[in-house]
Design an enzyme around this catalytic site. Structure first.
Site, short mmCIF file in Angstrom:
data_model
loop_
_atom_site.label_atom_id
_atom_site.label_comp_id
_atom_site.label_asym_id
_atom_site.label_seq_id
_atom_site.Cartn_x
_atom_site.Cartn_y
_atom_site.Cartn_z
N CYS A 56 5.37 9.86 2.12
CA CYS A 56 4.83 8.55 1.71
C CYS A 56 3.77 8.07 2.72
O CYS A 56 3.77 8.46 3.90
CB CYS A 56 5.95 7.52 1.65
SG CYS A 56 7.03 7.73 0.23
N GLU A 58 3.44 5.15 4.13
CA GLU A 58 3.99 4.39 5.26
C GLU A 58 4.46 5.33 6.36
O GLU A 58 4.22 5.11 7.54
CB GLU A 58 5.15 3.51 4.83
CG GLU A 58 4.80 2.48 3.79
CD GLU A 58 5.12 2.98 2.38
OE1 GLU A 58 4.58 4.03 1.98
OE2 GLU A 58 5.91 2.31 1.70
N CYS A 85 9.40 2.48 -1.39
CA CYS A 85 10.57 3.24 -1.86
C CYS A 85 11.75 2.99 -0.92
O CYS A 85 11.59 2.46 0.20
CB CYS A 85 10.25 4.73 -1.95
SG CYS A 85 10.18 5.57 -0.36
N CYS A 88 11.39 4.54 2.61
CA CYS A 88 10.44 3.84 3.50
C CYS A 88 11.02 2.51 3.98
O CYS A 88 10.72 2.06 5.08
CB CYS A 88 9.10 3.63 2.81
SG CYS A 88 8.14 5.16 2.75
N1 THU Z 1 4.77 6.42 -2.38
C1 THU Z 1 4.38 6.00 -1.14
O1 THU Z 1 3.49 6.60 -0.51
N2 THU Z 1 4.99 4.91 -0.62
C2 THU Z 1 5.96 4.21 -1.25
O2 THU Z 1 6.61 3.36 -0.64
C3 THU Z 1 6.21 4.43 -2.68
C4 THU Z 1 5.83 5.80 -3.15
C5 THU Z 1 4.13 7.62 -2.93
C6 THU Z 1 5.03 8.82 -2.97
C7 THU Z 1 4.37 9.66 -4.03
O3 THU Z 1 3.34 10.42 -3.42
C8 THU Z 1 3.73 8.64 -4.95
O4 THU Z 1 3.73 7.41 -4.26
C9 THU Z 1 4.46 8.49 -6.28
O5 THU Z 1 5.81 8.26 -6.04
#
Ligand code: THU
Length: 124
Positions: A56, A58, A85, A88
């Site tokens: 992710c 973050e 998510c 995170c």
């Molecule tokens: N994603 C993030 O980078 N941060 C989050 O807090 C939510 C989800 C990304 C993970 C994945 O690459 C994409 O968003 C779809 O889930």
């Protein structure tokens, strides 16, 4: 309370997210993480063909900061363009960032503490 600096950093995340590597979800995330000394770190999500291995945005920002010697408690703000998510949320708790600011599902900037995002969280 969301202020003009938060809004400016959010605009920056929309630029940063263009560097995301998200060919599988096509959902690009850009992140600005601010240390108490004013240093800004950036992050994007980086996906992988073996889906669970993706990172992710973050996490990539925190990892960049840690690589430069920063540690939990050194950050006052993290801004990004997605609702965080579950995993995170645990990272925000770990790094004890004061404020988590992001665009919610309606595109509104909202602000929470890590404890609000993950009550009664696991801490070693
Ligand atoms: N994603 C993030 O980078 N941060 C989050 O807090 C939510 C989800 C990304 C993970 C994945 O690459 C994409 O968003 C779809 O889930």
């Amino acid at each position: 309370m969301i202020d003009d600096t938060d809004r400016a950093l959010y605009q920056r995340t929309l630029e940063i997210k263009k560097n995301a590597y998200a060919p599988y979800s096509n959902f690009e995330v850009g992140v600005v993480l601010r240390a108490r000394d004013g240093t800004l770190f950036e992050g994007v999500n980086v996906e992988n063909g073996a889906y669970p291995l993706g990172v992710c945005g973050e996490k990539s920002a925190y990892v960049t900061a840690v690589t430069q010697g920063y540690r939990p408690g050194d950050f006052d703000l993290i801004v990004f363009n997605a609702s965080p998510c579950g995993g995170c949320r645990q990272w925000h708790v770990e790094f004890k960032v004061d404020r988590v600011v992001y665009a919610d599902a309606d595109g509104e900037l909202v602000e929470y503490t890590p404890a609000e995002l993950l009550p009664d969280s696991f801490i070693l």
